[in-house]
Scaffold this motif. Structure first.
Motif, short mmCIF file in Angstrom:
data_model
loop_
_atom_site.label_atom_id
_atom_site.label_comp_id
_atom_site.label_asym_id
_atom_site.label_seq_id
_atom_site.Cartn_x
_atom_site.Cartn_y
_atom_site.Cartn_z
N UNK A 199 36.69 1.83 -14.89
CA UNK A 199 37.43 2.66 -13.95
C UNK A 199 38.72 3.18 -14.58
N UNK A 200 39.41 2.33 -15.31
CA UNK A 200 40.65 2.75 -15.98
C UNK A 200 40.36 3.65 -17.17
N UNK A 201 39.32 3.31 -17.94
CA UNK A 201 39.02 4.08 -19.15
C UNK A 201 38.50 5.47 -18.81
N UNK A 202 37.73 5.59 -17.73
CA UNK A 202 37.21 6.90 -17.34
C UNK A 202 38.35 7.85 -17.00
N UNK A 209 38.66 14.74 -14.27
CA UNK A 209 37.83 14.30 -13.15
C UNK A 209 38.69 14.05 -11.92
N UNK A 210 38.18 14.49 -10.76
CA UNK A 210 38.89 14.29 -9.49
C UNK A 210 39.05 12.78 -9.23
N UNK A 211 40.29 12.36 -9.08
CA UNK A 211 40.56 10.93 -8.91
C UNK A 211 39.97 10.38 -7.62
N UNK A 213 37.22 11.27 -6.23
CA UNK A 213 35.79 11.05 -6.49
C UNK A 213 35.58 9.76 -7.26
N UNK A 214 36.41 9.55 -8.28
CA UNK A 214 36.29 8.33 -9.07
C UNK A 214 36.60 7.10 -8.23
N UNK A 215 37.60 7.22 -7.35
CA UNK A 215 37.93 6.09 -6.48
C UNK A 215 36.78 5.70 -5.57
N UNK A 216 36.10 6.72 -5.01
CA UNK A 216 34.94 6.45 -4.15
C UNK A 216 33.80 5.82 -4.97
N UNK A 217 33.61 6.33 -6.19
CA UNK A 217 32.58 5.76 -7.06
C UNK A 217 32.86 4.30 -7.36
N UNK A 218 34.11 3.99 -7.59
CA UNK A 218 34.51 2.62 -7.92
C UNK A 218 34.23 1.68 -6.75
N UNK A 219 34.61 2.11 -5.55
CA UNK A 219 34.37 1.28 -4.36
C UNK A 219 32.87 1.11 -4.10
N UNK A 220 32.12 2.19 -4.28
CA UNK A 220 30.67 2.12 -4.05
C UNK A 220 30.00 1.24 -5.10
N UNK A 221 30.48 1.32 -6.35
CA UNK A 221 29.90 0.49 -7.41
C UNK A 221 30.16 -0.99 -7.15
N UNK A 222 31.33 -1.31 -6.59
CA UNK A 222 31.61 -2.70 -6.23
C UNK A 222 30.63 -3.19 -5.16
N UNK A 223 30.28 -2.32 -4.23
CA UNK A 223 29.31 -2.69 -3.20
C UNK A 223 27.94 -2.94 -3.82
N UNK A 251 26.90 7.32 -9.08
CA UNK A 251 27.25 8.65 -9.60
C UNK A 251 26.76 8.75 -11.04
N UNK A 252 25.51 9.15 -11.20
CA UNK A 252 24.92 9.23 -12.54
C UNK A 252 25.57 10.30 -13.40
N UNK A 253 26.11 11.34 -12.76
CA UNK A 253 26.75 12.42 -13.53
C UNK A 253 28.00 11.92 -14.23
N UNK A 254 28.86 11.24 -13.49
CA UNK A 254 30.10 10.71 -14.07
C UNK A 254 29.78 9.68 -15.15
#
Length: 408
Positions: A199-202, A209-211, A213-223, A251-254
């Motif tokens: 999350x930090x390295x991306x 990248x829209x932050x 979007x990344x924040x939502x990806x991070x929360x969803x990945x934790x789930x 988010x396969x694109x990111x």
């Protein structure tokens, strides 16, 4: 004087060159978790089959040693009893792993404690059968042991007091057995920390990248990881691989763009890979993770590790990217597996498990559904007479004592 120099020189010695940098993934591959608990899918299935056969063998021995007055039990086992299958063993362990998660949340333990306890439980039943040790009791001890090993200690008195029908002695009873089963290797590596690192390295690698979007990806990945802990991913893949797979699912694109940038893969190279080597990508998947898929992770093989490092050095950036993305895709498939046994399924397995552990004590309970009432085996009994209500159901915590939790 010379002896004094020998003692002091190493303390003041300075290396001529800076120490070699070791990645987190390399550190993990040197850990006991990787060496003791990494398997191929075939190896893991064979291990579970072997454990199941051991449990059945012990059960048959118990039946054969019963006295003559228990002839009805022998007859029932011969004519009507259905042995517990490998799948059923896994289902009841996963069922109580989910109850372990609920119990951990009740105590407000950290995610690390919860994941470690579930990992202990799964590892325990790769060595022992549920026909020898019922998962509910083992689950309590695993959670208490995890809280201690992860520096989130709770007194055994307070821990037991919050769980009805348990005593400090009943929880501590299995502690040494679990420690011995784990080979006294209590450290567990989980994908939560690597995910936060990605999350930090991306943010640095994909700076545009829209932050949000990344924040939502991070929360969803934790789930995804929270549910993936109940799969076999930890036995097949490293924590960074699981973290990337969770990100790939949401988010396969990111995830793909991030890996392309890390390995220096251009967009045209990626298009050529997708268009020209699609078949090759799918067929090379089994070799994408040699340490796990060839069984090298369950033993110390220094020569094999050196061979793998040489192979990595010979890979081009596009080949390295292809190798990693294949592992991520395969891991994503495992994380998507839905393993969530219902209460009814757990009840049926539970009573048969208790019968295997103590045939004399549970004979009447397991044959209760075979009475002239016409109810088939496995039919739900009224709550008053149901012998499995305590083993398979957690009531609504809002309607019960907030200081106690029932996991029976």
């Amino acid at each position: 004087m010379s002896e004094e120099k020998q003692l002091t020189l190493p303390m003041h010695g300075v290396a001529d060159s800076p120490p070699e940098r070791i990645t987190n993934d390399e550190l993990y591959r040197r850990s006991t978790q990787f060496r003791f608990w990494s398997f191929t899918k075939a190896q893991l299935q064979d291990l579970r089959t072997q454990v199941n056969l051991q449990g059945q063998t012990k059960f048959k021995k118990k039946i054969s040693e019963l006295p003559e007055q228990d002839e009805l039990i022998k007859q029932y086992v011969t004519e009507k009893f259905t042995p517990i299958s490998v799948k059923e063993e896994r289902n009841i362990v996963v069922y109580y792993a989910r109850k372990c998660s609920d119990l951990s949340n009740f105590f407000k333990f950290s995610t690390q404690v919860r994941f470690t306890a579930i990992s202990y439980l799964f590892k325990f039943y790769l060595v022992h059968s549920i026909m020898d040790y019922y998962p509910q009791q083992i689950m309590y001890t695993c959670l208490f042991l995890s809280a201690k090993s992860e520096n989130n200690f709770i007194g055994i008195g307070n821990f037991s007091k919050a769980i009805p029908k348990t005593t400090p002695e009943s929880i501590l009873k299995y502690e040494y057995l679990i420690l011995d089963t784990l080979r006294f290797s209590l450290t567990c590596h989980h994908p939560t920390k690597p995910l936060h690192g990605f999350f930090l390295d991306i943010q640095n690698v994909l700076s545009k990248l829209d932050f949000s979007r990344l924040g939502k990806d991070y929360d969803s990945a934790k789930s995804v990881i929270n549910q993936g802990i109940f799969t076999d991913a930890q036995f097949h893949y490293t924590p960074p691989q699981i973290a990337l797979a969770a990100l790939y699912i949401v988010d396969d694109v990111v995830c793909t763009r991030y890996l392309m940038r890390k390995f220096g893969v251009k967009r045209k190279q990626m298009e050529a890979l997708l268009n020209g080597n699609e078949t090759e990508v799918s067929t090379e998947t089994p070799e994408a993770q040699p340490n796990l898929e060839n069984g090298e992770g369950i033993k110390d093989t220094g020569n094999d590790e050196e061979k793998e490092e040489k192979e990595k050095e010979e890979l081009t950036p596009i080949q390295h990217f292809e190798r990693i993305i294949n592992i991520v895709k395969e891991c994503a498939k495992v994380l998507k597996e839905k393993i969530d046994p219902t209460i009814q399924e757990a009840k049926v397995i539970s009573i048969r498990t208790h019968f295997c552990i103590d045939p004399v004590k549970y004979f009447k309970k397991i044959t209760r559904d075979s009475t002239p009432t016409g109810k088939p085996e496995g039919t739900q009994l009224p709550p008053k007479d149901n012998p499995l209500k305590r083993e398979a159901e957690i009531p609504n915590l809002e309607e019960s004592d907030p200081k106690r939790i029932k996991t029976e």
